[in-house]
Design a protein around this motif. Structure first.
Motif, PDB file in Angstrom:
ATOM      1  N   TRP A  48       7.143 -68.189  32.972  1.00 14.02           N
ATOM      2  CA  TRP A  48       5.854 -68.442  32.979  1.00 14.02           C
ATOM      3  C   TRP A  48       5.252 -68.115  34.286  1.00 14.02           C
ATOM      4  O   TRP A  48       4.738 -68.849  35.161  1.00 14.02           O
ATOM      5  N   LEU A  51       1.387 -68.619  35.292  1.00 15.97           N
ATOM      6  CA  LEU A  51       0.876 -70.196  35.362  1.00 15.97           C
ATOM      7  C   LEU A  51       1.128 -70.843  36.534  1.00 15.97           C
ATOM      8  O   LEU A  51       2.070 -70.737  36.987  1.00 15.97           O
ATOM      9  N   LYS A  53       1.932 -74.438  38.599  1.00 22.11           N
ATOM     10  CA  LYS A  53       2.660 -75.732  38.092  1.00 22.11           C
ATOM     11  C   LYS A  53       1.818 -76.591  37.556  1.00 22.11           C
ATOM     12  O   LYS A  53       2.377 -77.415  36.590  1.00 22.11           O
ATOM     13  N   LYS A  56       1.454 -75.612  34.055  1.00 25.01           N
ATOM     14  CA  LYS A  56       2.711 -75.806  33.167  1.00 25.01           C
ATOM     15  C   LYS A  56       2.763 -77.469  32.827  1.00 25.01           C
ATOM     16  O   LYS A  56       3.323 -77.872  31.752  1.00 25.01           O
ATOM     17  N   CYS A  60       3.097 -79.490  29.168  1.00 27.34           N
ATOM     18  CA  CYS A  60       4.163 -80.531  28.774  1.00 27.34           C
ATOM     19  C   CYS A  60       3.680 -81.668  28.256  1.00 27.34           C
ATOM     20  O   CYS A  60       4.144 -82.117  27.359  1.00 27.34           O
TER      21      CYS A  60
END
Length: 399
Positions: A48, A51, A53, A56, A60
């Motif tokens: 990724w 993207l 953090k 991300k 999730c």
């Protein structure tokens, strides 16, 4: 003439349409243009890279949230079993909540009551003569209206069914209260022989035998510790009759037992006079009989310090040297052969004291008395009220 750009483009498109490899490359180029630039690296490398953090983390958390909701929905509507179809699938969740509370409430009380009956009755049978109680607690009902009931049956019925205290079987005072009830029914309290019966088995107040703060409600002659355990029974000179109850074995915290100057009879049950913390035992001036169990008493009541068993003309035995360490012993020496007897007619020293002094410890009782008096049976006052007839129990044969 030379080809124009339009001719070249048409030729290229015609070749791509007929060549599979060129056709695939062209399709990939079109897809690449439509792909979000942030996911380009994910498509090509599996990483990724485009993207940050926080994005991300957000993906999730969103994924975990979806999984959690799915699990919750499965628990709520799955029913813990296989899938249901049709009408049952819609009624399951609605019927579970209203049926749970009604099913638990009515069964809880009978379960607790049944446990108290069966366990409490079993505990009573272990400390009472086997023939004094029936085989099951249900047979106790109505004992107080049947003339053939034993004192143990009357006491058990009172504790299990009638007693307002409703002590738990896990309460160590449960068996102590039962033993006191047996004493009341078997030894003259119920029949009105006792001179003083203050608060004993009061059917109206049903007080705790230890009383409350300040001593109010305490049963006459019963003394307790701060924890409510019976530590002293002092019923001397109260016209107590019949035998010493075997159920006194329940008084594991008892330090003093005084039943002197009464009308008690029969052999002394070892378990009723050898409690582990017994310090003072006064049985004098009664009509006890048989052989006094010196060895068994000393083995059980290791702290025993005072023993008075004089003025019981039918009581006999031999005092072992294990009693040398007692602080006070008084008995009818003539009944306890071969010792203790006086060394000589003009001596005040007994062979028992001599034997004690000969022991390696070199000890002897601080007070040793060979009684020379004749016991005087206690009498009730002439104007004592006559109690109304009532069922107080008939001791079972052999008890």
């Amino acid at each position: 003439p030379p080809p124009t750009l339009e001719d070249i483009e048409k030729a290229r498109q015609s070749a791509a349409a007929t060549d599979p490899l060129r056709q695939a490359e062209a399709q990939a180029e079109q897809n690449k243009k439509k792909l979000n630039p942030k996911f380009a690296d994910l498509q090509e490398t599996g990483q990724w890279g485009g993207l940050n953090k926080w994005e991300k983390y957000g993906i999730c958390l969103l994924t975990l949230g979806v999984i959690g909701v799915a699990i919750w929905l499965g628990i709520q509507f799955g029913g813990g079993g296989g899938e249901e179809t049709g009408e049952n699938a819609n009624t399951g969740p609605q019927t579970r909540a209203p049926t749970m509370s009604p099913s638990m409430t009515p069964t809880l009380s009978p379960t607790v009551t049944g446990y108290r009956l069966t366990t409490g009755f079993s505990m009573m049978k272990k400390i009472s003569p086997s023939i004094a109680l029936p085989n099951n607690p249900e047979a106790l009902k109505g004992a107080k209206t049947r003339s053939g009931s034993t004192p143990q049956m009357l006491a058990a019925e009172f504790i299990l069914y009638d007693d307002a205290q409703k002590l738990s079987v896990r309460d160590p005072t449960f068996l102590e209260r039962y033993a006191l009830a047996v004493f009341y029914y078997a030894n003259g309290g119920c029949s009105g022989d006792w001179i003083t019966t203050t608060n004993w088995m009061d059917p109206v107040n049903a007080t705790n035998h230890c009383g409350v703060a300040g001593g109010n409600g305490k049963w006459h002659g019963v003394f307790c510790s701060l924890q409510g355990r019976v530590t002293e029974i002092k019923m001397n000179g109260n016209y107590v009759t019949w035998k010493l109850p075997r159920e006194f074995v329940a008084f594991t915290e008892l330090s003093t037992l005084e039943v002197s100057d009464n009308r008690m009879v029969g052999e002394l049950p070892t378990e009723a006079i050898s409690m582990p913390k017994l310090f003072t035992l006064l049985l004098n001036n009664n009509d006890f009989e048989g052989v006094f169990p010196f060895d068994a008493v000393k083995q059980g009541a290791e702290s025993l310090d005072t023993l008075w068993i004089q003025e019981n003309s039918k009581l006999s035995g031999s005092v072992p040297t294990s009693f040398c360490s007692l602080g006070s012993i008084t008995l009818d020496c003539a009944n306890f052969q071969p010792q203790p007897v006086y060394v000589s007619p003009d001596s005040t020293e007994t062979t028992f004291v001599n034997d004690c002094l000969a022991e390696p410890e070199g000890v002897s009782p601080r007070e040793y008395t060979c009684n020379a008096e004749v016991g005087v049976p206690i009498e009730k006052a002439a104007d004592a009220p006559v109690p109304a007839p009532r069922i107080c129990g008939t001791p079972a044969a052999g008890t």
